[in-house]
Motif scaffolding. Structure first.
Motif, PDB file in Angstrom:
ATOM      1  N   TYR A  17       0.924  -1.245  -0.081  1.00 40.18           N
ATOM      2  CA  TYR A  17       0.051  -0.035   0.002  1.00 40.18           C
ATOM      3  C   TYR A  17       0.782   1.213   0.035  1.00 40.18           C
ATOM      4  O   TYR A  17       1.921   1.346   0.665  1.00 40.18           O
ATOM      5  CB  TYR A  17      -0.695   0.070   1.343  1.00 40.18           C
ATOM      6  N   CYS A  18       0.488   2.270  -0.741  1.00 39.62           N
ATOM      7  CA  CYS A  18       1.019   3.563  -0.328  1.00 39.62           C
ATOM      8  C   CYS A  18       0.305   4.495   0.274  1.00 39.62           C
ATOM      9  O   CYS A  18      -1.018   4.288   0.321  1.00 39.62           O
ATOM     10  CB  CYS A  18       1.412   4.163  -1.964  1.00 39.62           C
ATOM     11  N   ALA A  19       1.003   5.245   1.043  1.00 39.52           N
ATOM     12  CA  ALA A  19       0.272   6.469   2.054  1.00 39.52           C
ATOM     13  C   ALA A  19       0.800   7.560   1.918  1.00 39.52           C
ATOM     14  O   ALA A  19       2.125   7.811   1.758  1.00 39.52           O
ATOM     15  CB  ALA A  19       0.145   5.588   3.287  1.00 39.52           C
ATOM     16  N   ALA A  20      -0.186   8.688   2.360  1.00 36.88           N
ATOM     17  CA  ALA A  20       0.269   9.968   2.157  1.00 36.88           C
ATOM     18  C   ALA A  20       0.174  10.679   3.454  1.00 36.88           C
ATOM     19  O   ALA A  20      -0.931  10.550   4.245  1.00 36.88           O
ATOM     20  CB  ALA A  20      -0.377  10.639   1.117  1.00 36.88           C
ATOM     21  N   ASP A  21       1.005  11.337   4.131  1.00 35.41           N
ATOM     22  CA  ASP A  21       1.138  12.358   5.103  1.00 35.41           C
ATOM     23  C   ASP A  21       1.067  13.715   4.683  1.00 35.41           C
ATOM     24  O   ASP A  21       2.006  14.338   4.265  1.00 35.41           O
ATOM     25  CB  ASP A  21       1.893  12.108   6.037  1.00 35.41           C
ATOM     26  N   PRO A  22       0.072  14.509   4.152  1.00 36.29           N
ATOM     27  CA  PRO A  22       0.033  15.578   3.652  1.00 36.29           C
ATOM     28  C   PRO A  22       0.666  16.970   4.594  1.00 36.29           C
ATOM     29  O   PRO A  22       1.182  17.805   3.910  1.00 36.29           O
ATOM     30  CB  PRO A  22      -1.542  16.007   3.475  1.00 36.29           C
ATOM     31  N   HIS A  23       1.034  16.432   5.697  1.00 34.28           N
ATOM     32  CA  HIS A  23       1.767  17.386   6.564  1.00 34.28           C
ATOM     33  C   HIS A  23       3.048  17.232   6.624  1.00 34.28           C
ATOM     34  O   HIS A  23       3.869  18.140   7.295  1.00 34.28           O
ATOM     35  CB  HIS A  23       1.198  17.149   8.083  1.00 34.28           C
ATOM     36  N   GLY A  24       3.686  16.264   5.942  1.00 38.67           N
ATOM     37  CA  GLY A  24       5.119  16.186   5.686  1.00 38.67           C
ATOM     38  C   GLY A  24       5.863  15.909   6.774  1.00 38.67           C
ATOM     39  O   GLY A  24       7.116  16.125   6.875  1.00 38.67           O
ATOM     40  N   ARG A  25       5.288  14.917   7.809  1.00 40.46           N
ATOM     41  CA  ARG A  25       6.023  14.649   8.948  1.00 40.46           C
ATOM     42  C   ARG A  25       7.145  13.755   9.081  1.00 40.46           C
ATOM     43  O   ARG A  25       7.954  13.558   9.902  1.00 40.46           O
ATOM     44  CB  ARG A  25       5.050  14.593  10.083  1.00 40.46           C
ATOM     45  N   CYS A  26       7.387  13.014   7.882  1.00 39.69           N
ATOM     46  CA  CYS A  26       8.598  12.192   7.861  1.00 39.69           C
ATOM     47  C   CYS A  26       9.867  12.960   7.907  1.00 39.69           C
ATOM     48  O   CYS A  26      10.804  12.325   8.234  1.00 39.69           O
ATOM     49  CB  CYS A  26       8.464  11.384   6.562  1.00 39.69           C
ATOM     50  N   ARG A  27       9.693  14.255   7.837  1.00 39.64           N
ATOM     51  CA  ARG A  27      10.879  14.924   8.110  1.00 39.64           C
ATOM     52  C   ARG A  27      11.402  15.044   9.614  1.00 39.64           C
ATOM     53  O   ARG A  27      12.450  15.551   9.751  1.00 39.64           O
ATOM     54  CB  ARG A  27      10.959  16.485   7.377  1.00 39.64           C
ATOM     55  N   LEU A  28      10.716  14.828  10.141  1.00 40.99           N
ATOM     56  CA  LEU A  28      10.601  14.597  11.777  1.00 40.99           C
ATOM     57  C   LEU A  28      11.769  13.286  12.026  1.00 40.99           C
ATOM     58  O   LEU A  28      11.387  12.426  11.451  1.00 40.99           O
ATOM     59  CB  LEU A  28       9.369  14.572  12.541  1.00 40.99           C
ATOM     60  N   ALA A  29      12.208  13.269  12.940  1.00 39.08           N
ATOM     61  CA  ALA A  29      12.947  12.206  13.541  1.00 39.08           C
ATOM     62  C   ALA A  29      12.242  10.964  13.769  1.00 39.08           C
ATOM     63  O   ALA A  29      10.955  11.440  14.136  1.00 39.08           O
ATOM     64  CB  ALA A  29      13.944  12.478  14.477  1.00 39.08           C
ATOM     65  N   GLY A  30      12.788  10.039  13.869  1.00 38.27           N
ATOM     66  CA  GLY A  30      11.855   8.711  14.273  1.00 38.27           C
ATOM     67  C   GLY A  30      11.300   7.308  13.473  1.00 38.27           C
ATOM     68  O   GLY A  30      10.428   6.765  13.812  1.00 38.27           O
ATOM     69  N   GLY A  31      11.983   7.613  12.421  1.00 38.00           N
ATOM     70  CA  GLY A  31      11.529   6.713  11.312  1.00 38.00           C
ATOM     71  C   GLY A  31      10.284   6.770  10.873  1.00 38.00           C
ATOM     72  O   GLY A  31       9.732   7.866  10.761  1.00 38.00           O
ATOM     73  N   LEU A  32       9.580   5.476  10.316  1.00 34.08           N
ATOM     74  CA  LEU A  32       8.334   5.468   9.685  1.00 34.08           C
ATOM     75  C   LEU A  32       7.152   5.283  10.689  1.00 34.08           C
ATOM     76  O   LEU A  32       7.141   4.247  11.258  1.00 34.08           O
ATOM     77  CB  LEU A  32       8.316   4.378   8.466  1.00 34.08           C
ATOM     78  N   ARG A  33       6.397   6.357  10.793  1.00 36.15           N
ATOM     79  CA  ARG A  33       5.228   6.313  11.989  1.00 36.15           C
ATOM     80  C   ARG A  33       4.071   6.277  11.101  1.00 36.15           C
ATOM     81  O   ARG A  33       3.595   7.100  10.606  1.00 36.15           O
ATOM     82  CB  ARG A  33       5.295   7.446  12.741  1.00 36.15           C
ATOM     83  N   GLU A  34       3.366   5.061  11.362  1.00 36.12           N
ATOM     84  CA  GLU A  34       2.259   4.857  10.541  1.00 36.12           C
ATOM     85  C   GLU A  34       1.051   5.641  10.757  1.00 36.12           C
ATOM     86  O   GLU A  34       0.302   6.214   9.605  1.00 36.12           O
ATOM     87  CB  GLU A  34       1.576   3.323  10.773  1.00 36.12           C
ATOM     88  N   TYR A  35       0.980   6.180  12.027  1.00 34.92           N
ATOM     89  CA  TYR A  35      -0.086   7.241  12.308  1.00 34.92           C
ATOM     90  C   TYR A  35      -0.049   8.426  11.810  1.00 34.92           C
ATOM     91  O   TYR A  35      -1.101   9.429  11.692  1.00 34.92           O
ATOM     92  CB  TYR A  35      -0.080   7.258  13.831  1.00 34.92           C
ATOM     93  N   TYR A  36       1.194   8.916  11.142  1.00 37.96           N
ATOM     94  CA  TYR A  36       1.291  10.108  10.366  1.00 37.96           C
ATOM     95  C   TYR A  36       0.402   9.926   9.035  1.00 37.96           C
ATOM     96  O   TYR A  36      -0.253  11.154   8.393  1.00 37.96           O
ATOM     97  CB  TYR A  36       2.481  10.267   9.893  1.00 37.96           C
ATOM     98  N   TYR A  37       0.057   8.769   8.712  1.00 43.28           N
ATOM     99  CA  TYR A  37      -0.362   8.476   7.194  1.00 43.28           C
ATOM    100  C   TYR A  37      -2.128   8.425   6.987  1.00 43.28           C
ATOM    101  O   TYR A  37      -2.345   7.482   7.649  1.00 43.28           O
ATOM    102  CB  TYR A  37       0.514   7.432   6.563  1.00 43.28           C
ATOM    103  N   THR A  38      -2.584   9.379   6.766  1.00 44.94           N
ATOM    104  CA  THR A  38      -3.966   9.567   6.662  1.00 44.94           C
ATOM    105  C   THR A  38      -4.830   9.260   5.280  1.00 44.94           C
ATOM    106  O   THR A  38      -5.929   9.121   5.246  1.00 44.94           O
ATOM    107  CB  THR A  38      -4.267  10.873   7.219  1.00 44.94           C
TER     108      THR A  38
END
Length: 128
Positions: free
Chosen positions: A95-116
């Motif tokens: 599956y691909c998923a998007a976080d429109p807020h671009g929070r993957c730039r924050l530290a901490g790896g891949l956080r599924e709850y960012y992706y809406t």
């Protein structure tokens, strides 16, 4: 309008390659993070990789490092996952998923709850 549409899955033999693509539309994809997740029936969903649509902040799960590459095309609004040296254990629905807020730039790896925003998935089957 479906915001994310995956393509490129299918059957492949172990050791082979596939490229998955995710086409994004209907949201501010240029400032978003796009991630790939996968799910095997009966198991939880696991993150595979993410990238910011600026091309920065890519991340890979340990089990795909050195084999998979994620890259974006901000003109076409697509994110692709190039997969090499596939193993039967890579068989899953991707599956691909998007976080429109671009929070993957924050530290901490891949956080599924960012992706809406989520696509409908594409099946990858690797035979031994």
């Amino acid at each position: 309008q479906v915001p994310l549409v995956e393509s490129g899955g299918g059957p492949v033999q172990a050791g082979g390659s596939l490229r998955l693509s995710c086409a994004a539309s209907g949201f501010a994809s240029s400032t978003s993070c796009i991630a790939w997740f996968r799910q095997i029936p009966g198991k939880g969903r696991e993150g595979v990789a993410h990238i910011h649509m600026s091309g920065s902040s890519s991340y890979y799960a340990d089990f795909v490092k050195g084999r998979f590459t994620i890259f974006e095309d901000s003109i076409q609004n697509t994110v692709s996952l190039q997969m090499h040296r596939l193993e039967p254990e890579d068989s899953a629905t991707y599956y691909c998923a998007a976080d429109p807020h671009g929070r993957c730039r924050l530290a901490g790896g891949l956080r599924e709850y960012y992706y809406t925003l989520w696509g409908q998935g594409t099946q990858v089957t690797v035979s031994s």
